[in-house]
Design a protein around this motif. Sequence first.
Motif, PDB file in Angstrom:
ATOM      1  N   PHE A  18       0.825  -1.214   0.000  1.00 41.45           N
ATOM      2  CA  PHE A  18       0.000   0.000   0.000  1.00 41.45           C
ATOM      3  C   PHE A  18       0.861   1.268   0.000  1.00 41.45           C
ATOM      4  CE2 PHE A  18      -2.581  -3.294   2.038  1.00 41.45           C
ATOM      5  CZ  PHE A  18      -3.726  -3.233   1.266  1.00 41.45           C
ATOM      6  N   THR A  19       2.137   1.111  -0.344  1.00 46.66           N
ATOM      7  CA  THR A  19       3.062   2.251  -0.348  1.00 46.66           C
ATOM      8  C   THR A  19       3.723   2.387  -1.717  1.00 46.66           C
ATOM      9  OG1 THR A  19       5.014   0.985   0.353  1.00 46.66           O
ATOM     10  CG2 THR A  19       3.526   1.779   2.095  1.00 46.66           C
ATOM     11  N   ASP A  20       4.609   3.388  -1.846  1.00 40.01           N
ATOM     12  CA  ASP A  20       5.393   3.577  -3.073  1.00 40.01           C
ATOM     13  C   ASP A  20       6.855   3.190  -2.859  1.00 40.01           C
ATOM     14  OD1 ASP A  20       6.207   5.577  -1.392  1.00 40.01           O
ATOM     15  OD2 ASP A  20       5.971   7.207  -2.845  1.00 40.01           O
ATOM     16  N   TRP A  21       7.100   2.214  -2.033  1.00 38.69           N
ATOM     17  CA  TRP A  21       8.446   1.769  -1.665  1.00 38.69           C
ATOM     18  C   TRP A  21       9.251   1.428  -2.912  1.00 38.69           C
ATOM     19  CZ3 TRP A  21       9.715  -3.725   0.440  1.00 38.69           C
ATOM     20  CH2 TRP A  21      11.022  -3.754   0.937  1.00 38.69           C
ATOM     21  N   ASN A  22      10.449   2.005  -3.033  1.00 35.25           N
ATOM     22  CA  ASN A  22      11.319   1.728  -4.175  1.00 35.25           C
ATOM     23  C   ASN A  22      12.771   1.976  -3.793  1.00 35.25           C
ATOM     24  OD1 ASN A  22      12.111   4.623  -5.045  1.00 35.25           O
ATOM     25  ND2 ASN A  22       9.872   4.708  -4.889  1.00 35.25           N
ATOM     26  N   ASN A  23      13.662   1.616  -4.693  1.00 34.67           N
ATOM     27  CA  ASN A  23      15.104   1.738  -4.443  1.00 34.67           C
ATOM     28  C   ASN A  23      15.649   3.129  -4.724  1.00 34.67           C
ATOM     29  OD1 ASN A  23      15.738  -0.786  -3.460  1.00 34.67           O
ATOM     30  ND2 ASN A  23      16.267  -1.648  -5.456  1.00 34.67           N
ATOM     31  N   PHE A  24      14.828   4.027  -5.234  1.00 33.94           N
ATOM     32  CA  PHE A  24      15.310   5.324  -5.698  1.00 33.94           C
ATOM     33  C   PHE A  24      14.978   6.459  -4.738  1.00 33.94           C
ATOM     34  CE2 PHE A  24      13.949   2.646  -9.281  1.00 33.94           C
ATOM     35  CZ  PHE A  24      15.193   2.355  -9.817  1.00 33.94           C
ATOM     36  N   SER A  25      14.361   6.135  -3.625  1.00 30.12           N
ATOM     37  CA  SER A  25      14.017   7.162  -2.648  1.00 30.12           C
ATOM     38  C   SER A  25      14.012   6.555  -1.256  1.00 30.12           C
ATOM     39  CB  SER A  25      12.632   7.756  -2.960  1.00 30.12           C
ATOM     40  OG  SER A  25      12.237   8.649  -1.943  1.00 30.12           O
ATOM     41  N   ASP A  26      14.427   7.340  -0.296  1.00 34.49           N
ATOM     42  CA  ASP A  26      14.412   6.887   1.092  1.00 34.49           C
ATOM     43  C   ASP A  26      13.037   7.068   1.729  1.00 34.49           C
ATOM     44  OD1 ASP A  26      17.088   6.200   0.988  1.00 34.49           O
ATOM     45  OD2 ASP A  26      17.755   8.202   1.616  1.00 34.49           O
ATOM     46  N   GLU A  27      12.175   7.815   1.080  1.00 28.27           N
ATOM     47  CA  GLU A  27      10.838   8.065   1.629  1.00 28.27           C
ATOM     48  C   GLU A  27       9.874   6.955   1.199  1.00 28.27           C
ATOM     49  OE1 GLU A  27       9.401  11.883   0.569  1.00 28.27           O
ATOM     50  OE2 GLU A  27      11.061  12.969   1.519  1.00 28.27           O
ATOM     51  N   ILE A  28       9.018   6.576   2.123  1.00 28.00           N
ATOM     52  CA  ILE A  28       7.973   5.584   1.839  1.00 28.00           C
ATOM     53  C   ILE A  28       6.639   6.238   2.148  1.00 28.00           C
ATOM     54  CG2 ILE A  28       7.036   3.312   2.410  1.00 28.00           C
ATOM     55  CD1 ILE A  28       9.811   2.432   3.217  1.00 28.00           C
ATOM     56  N   ASN A  29       5.836   6.420   1.105  1.00 26.64           N
ATOM     57  CA  ASN A  29       4.556   7.107   1.249  1.00 26.64           C
ATOM     58  C   ASN A  29       3.395   6.142   1.046  1.00 26.64           C
ATOM     59  OD1 ASN A  29       5.825   9.760   1.455  1.00 26.64           O
ATOM     60  ND2 ASN A  29       6.283   9.504  -0.714  1.00 26.64           N
ATOM     61  N   PHE A  30       2.350   6.360   1.787  1.00 23.28           N
ATOM     62  CA  PHE A  30       1.139   5.548   1.663  1.00 23.28           C
ATOM     63  C   PHE A  30       0.382   5.968   0.403  1.00 23.28           C
ATOM     64  CE2 PHE A  30      -3.406   4.882   2.495  1.00 23.28           C
ATOM     65  CZ  PHE A  30      -3.404   3.520   2.758  1.00 23.28           C
ATOM     66  N   VAL A  31       0.041   4.980  -0.465  1.00 21.86           N
ATOM     67  CA  VAL A  31      -0.662   5.294  -1.711  1.00 21.86           C
ATOM     68  C   VAL A  31      -1.985   4.541  -1.828  1.00 21.86           C
ATOM     69  CG1 VAL A  31       1.466   5.848  -2.959  1.00 21.86           C
ATOM     70  CG2 VAL A  31       0.601   3.490  -2.960  1.00 21.86           C
ATOM     71  N   GLY A  32      -2.383   3.861  -0.776  1.00 18.84           N
ATOM     72  CA  GLY A  32      -3.662   3.167  -0.799  1.00 18.84           C
ATOM     73  C   GLY A  32      -3.678   1.992  -1.771  1.00 18.84           C
ATOM     74  N   LEU A  33      -4.724   1.935  -2.584  1.00 18.47           N
ATOM     75  CA  LEU A  33      -4.916   0.817  -3.515  1.00 18.47           C
ATOM     76  C   LEU A  33      -4.346   1.084  -4.902  1.00 18.47           C
ATOM     77  CD1 LEU A  33      -8.598  -0.119  -2.586  1.00 18.47           C
ATOM     78  CD2 LEU A  33      -6.508  -1.294  -1.854  1.00 18.47           C
ATOM     79  N   THR A  34      -3.491   2.080  -5.019  1.00 15.34           N
ATOM     80  CA  THR A  34      -2.959   2.456  -6.330  1.00 15.34           C
ATOM     81  C   THR A  34      -2.250   1.293  -7.017  1.00 15.34           C
ATOM     82  OG1 THR A  34      -2.684   4.743  -5.612  1.00 15.34           O
ATOM     83  CG2 THR A  34      -1.443   4.042  -7.551  1.00 15.34           C
ATOM     84  N   ASN A  35      -1.423   0.568  -6.279  1.00 17.81           N
ATOM     85  CA  ASN A  35      -0.680  -0.547  -6.877  1.00 17.81           C
ATOM     86  C   ASN A  35      -1.620  -1.661  -7.336  1.00 17.81           C
ATOM     87  OD1 ASN A  35       1.839   0.684  -6.389  1.00 17.81           O
ATOM     88  ND2 ASN A  35       1.884  -0.109  -4.295  1.00 17.81           N
ATOM     89  N   TYR A  36      -2.646  -1.908  -6.552  1.00 14.37           N
ATOM     90  CA  TYR A  36      -3.605  -2.950  -6.930  1.00 14.37           C
ATOM     91  C   TYR A  36      -4.405  -2.531  -8.164  1.00 14.37           C
ATOM     92  CZ  TYR A  36      -2.576  -5.243  -2.493  1.00 14.37           C
ATOM     93  OH  TYR A  36      -1.943  -5.879  -1.455  1.00 14.37           O
ATOM     94  N   LYS A  37      -4.706  -1.238  -8.276  1.00 17.11           N
ATOM     95  CA  LYS A  37      -5.428  -0.753  -9.452  1.00 17.11           C
ATOM     96  C   LYS A  37      -4.589  -0.913 -10.715  1.00 17.11           C
ATOM     97  CE  LYS A  37      -8.219   2.640  -6.951  1.00 17.11           C
ATOM     98  NZ  LYS A  37      -8.497   4.099  -6.728  1.00 17.11           N
ATOM     99  N   LYS A  38      -3.271  -0.706 -10.594  1.00 17.44           N
ATOM    100  CA  LYS A  38      -2.384  -0.895 -11.742  1.00 17.44           C
ATOM    101  C   LYS A  38      -2.412  -2.340 -12.232  1.00 17.44           C
ATOM    102  CE  LYS A  38       0.974   2.714 -10.565  1.00 17.44           C
ATOM    103  NZ  LYS A  38       2.389   2.981 -10.180  1.00 17.44           N
ATOM    104  N   ILE A  39      -2.525  -3.266 -11.299  1.00 16.96           N
ATOM    105  CA  ILE A  39      -2.516  -4.679 -11.666  1.00 16.96           C
ATOM    106  C   ILE A  39      -3.806  -5.078 -12.373  1.00 16.96           C
ATOM    107  CG2 ILE A  39      -2.514  -7.042 -10.739  1.00 16.96           C
ATOM    108  CD1 ILE A  39      -0.645  -6.056  -8.540  1.00 16.96           C
ATOM    109  N   PHE A  40      -4.935  -4.609 -11.872  1.00 16.09           N
ATOM    110  CA  PHE A  40      -6.226  -5.088 -12.354  1.00 16.09           C
ATOM    111  C   PHE A  40      -6.917  -4.161 -13.343  1.00 16.09           C
ATOM    112  CE2 PHE A  40      -5.670  -7.318  -8.286  1.00 16.09           C
ATOM    113  CZ  PHE A  40      -5.837  -8.623  -8.720  1.00 16.09           C
TER     114      PHE A  40
END
Length: 292
Positions: free
Chosen positions: A35-57
Motif C-alpha cells: 500500500f506504499t510507493d516503496w522503491n530503491n530510488f528514494s528513502d521516503e515511503i509514502n502511503f498510496v492506498g490501492l494504487t498498486n492494486y489498481k495498476k494490476i487489475f
Amino acid sequence: MNRNKLYPWYFASGAAILFFLLCFLPGLLGIAYSFTDWNNFSDEINFVGLTNYKKIFQGNSEYLKYIGNTVLFTVVTTVMKTVVGLALALLLTQKFIKCKNFQRMIIFSPQVMSYLVVGLVFRSMLHPTTGFLNNFLRGIGLDGLAKNWLTDLSLVFSTVMTVDTWKGMGYIMVVVIAGLMSISPEYYEAASIDGANFFQKLWDITLPLLKPVLVNVTVLNVTYGLRVFDMIYSLTNGGPGNATGVINTAVYKEFSKGDLAMGTTLSSVLFFFVLALLYFIIKSMENKEVEA
C-alpha cells in the motif's frame, strides 16, 4: 492438569516463534508495503492506498497477462500430472508388469533433480539449430516436425508445461502408488466375482478410495503451479516477450527494476489467490459423510 496441558506447547514454542519472526511477520510487512510507493530510488515511503492494486487489475495491464498465464499453467499442469501419474501408478501396480521397482525408479528420478537443472538441460535439448530433439527429427527424415520450441509463440507455453509435467509426474505416481497399495484387495476380489471389468473397478472402487490421496495431490500441484518460477525462468525467462511470464517472474522483474512496492503487491495478490483457491479446493473435494 494445567501443566500437562501446557507441556506440548513447550516443544512447539521454539518453532512457533521462528515461524512468526521469519515467515508470518515478513508476510504481514510485505502486505503493508503493498500500500506504499516503496522503491530503491528514494528513502521516503509514502502511503498510496490501492494504487498498486489498481495498476494490476486495470483493463490494459500487462500484469493480467501474468495472472492469466499463472492460472493456465496451474490448471493444465495439475490435470496433466494427475492424469499421467495416476495412469502410470495403475500400470506399474499390475501383476503382469516386470521390473516394476526399476521402472518406478526411472520415472521418479527426474524429481530428485532441481528445476533449474532440468530447465537448463531442456533449454539445450530444445535449441532450434543445435538441440538434440530437432537434430534427431531431421536425422530420421522428419524435418517438418523440427520447431522453434522455445521461441515460437504458438508452442512455447505448451513446451514449458510439457517439460514441467515430465519433471513432476514421477512424484505424483509414487504418491498414488502408495494410495493404491493401501486399498484392500478384497474389494477387487468381490467386484470380480460380481463380473466387474477394469474400468468399473476403477470408477467404483479405486477412484473413490483414492479421493484423499487425489485431494492432497491436487493441493500440492495447485500450490506449486501458482508459485512456479524456477522452471519458467530457466527455460524462457518469461519470454519470448511476456508469452510465458507468470506472477513470480513479474515479481522478480519488479524487484530487479527497484519497484519494491509493486513486487510486494504482486506477491500479496498471489498469496490471497493461493489461500482462497486452496480453501475452495479442500472444501469442494473433502470427504462427506454418507447419511444412512
